[in-house]
Scaffold this active site. Structure first.
Site, PDB file in Angstrom:
ATOM      1  N   LYS A 146       0.709  -1.010  -0.161  1.00 20.48           N
ATOM      2  CA  LYS A 146      -0.040  -0.160  -0.013  1.00 20.48           C
ATOM      3  C   LYS A 146       0.801   1.262   0.132  1.00 20.48           C
ATOM      4  CE  LYS A 146      -3.957  -1.202   3.050  1.00 20.48           C
ATOM      5  NZ  LYS A 146      -4.494  -0.832   4.255  1.00 20.48           N
ATOM      6  N   ASP A 180      -8.149   2.192   4.297  1.00 22.46           N
ATOM      7  CA  ASP A 180      -8.527   0.940   4.838  1.00 22.46           C
ATOM      8  C   ASP A 180      -9.318   0.213   3.551  1.00 22.46           C
ATOM      9  OD1 ASP A 180      -8.415  -0.923   7.143  1.00 22.46           O
ATOM     10  OD2 ASP A 180     -10.684  -1.075   6.639  1.00 22.46           O
ATOM     11  N   PHE A 183      -0.225  -7.162  -4.671  1.00 25.87           N
ATOM     12  CA  PHE A 183      -0.191  -7.850  -3.448  1.00 25.87           C
ATOM     13  C   PHE A 183      -1.279  -8.363  -2.963  1.00 25.87           C
ATOM     14  CE2 PHE A 183      -2.225  -4.675  -1.052  1.00 25.87           C
ATOM     15  CZ  PHE A 183      -2.169  -3.529  -1.809  1.00 25.87           C
TER      16      PHE A 183
HETATM   17  P1  IMP Z   1      -5.895  -2.901   5.782  1.00 23.05           P
HETATM   18  O1  IMP Z   1      -6.534  -2.010   5.275  1.00 23.05           O
HETATM   19  O2  IMP Z   1      -4.767  -2.765   6.490  1.00 23.05           O
HETATM   20  O3  IMP Z   1      -7.038  -3.669   6.810  1.00 23.05           O
HETATM   21  O4  IMP Z   1      -5.588  -4.284   4.738  1.00 23.05           O
HETATM   22  C1  IMP Z   1      -6.640  -4.465   3.604  1.00 23.05           C
HETATM   23  C2  IMP Z   1      -6.282  -6.004   3.110  1.00 23.05           C
HETATM   24  O5  IMP Z   1      -6.922  -6.005   1.863  1.00 23.05           O
HETATM   25  C3  IMP Z   1      -4.876  -6.074   2.361  1.00 23.05           C
HETATM   26  O6  IMP Z   1      -3.741  -6.619   3.482  1.00 23.05           O
HETATM   27  C4  IMP Z   1      -4.917  -7.013   1.228  1.00 23.05           C
HETATM   28  O7  IMP Z   1      -4.997  -8.121   1.724  1.00 23.05           O
HETATM   29  C5  IMP Z   1      -6.250  -6.521   0.790  1.00 23.05           C
HETATM   30  N1  IMP Z   1      -6.350  -5.517  -0.235  1.00 23.05           N
HETATM   31  C6  IMP Z   1      -6.354  -3.938  -0.144  1.00 23.05           C
HETATM   32  N2  IMP Z   1      -6.018  -3.590  -1.304  1.00 23.05           N
HETATM   33  C7  IMP Z   1      -5.792  -4.607  -2.011  1.00 23.05           C
HETATM   34  C8  IMP Z   1      -4.860  -4.441  -3.443  1.00 23.05           C
HETATM   35  O8  IMP Z   1      -5.074  -3.468  -4.102  1.00 23.05           O
HETATM   36  N3  IMP Z   1      -4.777  -5.425  -3.945  1.00 23.05           N
HETATM   37  C9  IMP Z   1      -4.886  -6.818  -3.085  1.00 23.05           C
HETATM   38  N4  IMP Z   1      -5.348  -6.991  -1.938  1.00 23.05           N
HETATM   39  C10 IMP Z   1      -5.781  -5.690  -1.379  1.00 23.05           C
END
Ligand code: IMP
Length: 216
Positions: A30, A86, A172
């Site tokens: 991210k 998020d 990812f």
């Molecule tokens: P958080 O927003 O840190 O709770 O985590 C979001 C999770 O959603 C990430 O660890 C990924 O598993 C998934 N995710 C969010 N954006 C993407 C993306 O652009 N590609 C793939 N997985 C994503």
């Protein structure tokens, strides 16, 4: 009122005028994508991990609540505006799962092969075969928070299909099982620049830029 707290007379949004921003994330994928998005604006982005800021627990029930609590915690701890996202993968037939639990489905070892397998097992339990039964979306809530507590939040999404088996090595998380509508390759088969044009994060970012960044 500080420079950073200016509001344009014809906009309800606070305009961002600082040069430095905290990216309130410890997720390298991210951080990389957000840095790419910030580059054209000449903003110096520092990550929460660079500054050793704690990652607050994601106690919200929605993407928006979690983005806001992460951005606010980083802004207050650093004294600088902070940007938090998020985001997650949402499968329609699974009532939006894994949704806000997308990272948690990968477990402590961040095993996304396992998380993708879980999505596929649940789709197979539902006997989901056709594209419309396998409809999925990436969703992103993006919050820019200031140390005084003011927040601007925007939600972006990209719709598509959950495929199996996973394809591609870029990106990812759930990228290898997602094909956006109108495309024939997964996000993990695209170059970063190509994904950035259509991603949920880019959609939310565009809304943020239109509302809070002055055109140069
Ligand atoms: P958080 O927003 O840190 O709770 O985590 C979001 C999770 O959603 C990430 O660890 C990924 O598993 C998934 N995710 C969010 N954006 C993407 C993306 O652009 N590609 C793939 N997985 C994503």
């Amino acid at each position: 009122m500080s420079q950073a707290a200016q509001k344009s007379p014809d906009s309800p949004h606070r305009i961002f005028t600082e040069k430095t921003l905290i990216v309130a994330s410890h997720n390298q994928g991210k951080i990389r994508e957000i840095n790419e998005l910030l580059k054209p604006f000449g903003i110096v982005a520092k990550s929460a991990s660079e500054l050793n800021l704690d990652e607050p627990e994601e106690t919200g029930d929605t993407f928006v609540e979690n983005a806001e609590l992460k951005a606010l915690a980083a802004a207050k701890a650093s004294g600088l505006p902070a940007l938090a996202d998020d985001s997650g993968y949402s499968v329609k037939i699974l009532n939006g799962d894994p949704g806000i639990y997308s990272a948690r489905w990968a477990g402590d070892h961040k095993d996304f092969a396992l998380a993708m397998q879980m999505v596929e097992c649940k789709l197979q339990d539902k006997d989901a075969q056709e594209d419309d039964e396998r409809a999925a979306a990436f969703i992103c809530a993006l919050t820019l928070a200031w140390p005084d507590g003011h927040m601007e939040t925007f939600e972006g999404r990209v719709d598509g299909t959950s495929i199996w088996p996973p394809k591609g090595n870029n990106g990812f998380g759930y990228d290898p099982i997602f094909i956006a509508n109108g495309y024939d390759r997964t996000f993990a088969e695209m170059e970063c620049g190509e994904k950035q044009k259509i991603s949920h994060r880019a959609d939310a970012f565009k809304q943020l830029v239109d509302a809070c960044f002055k055109a140069s």
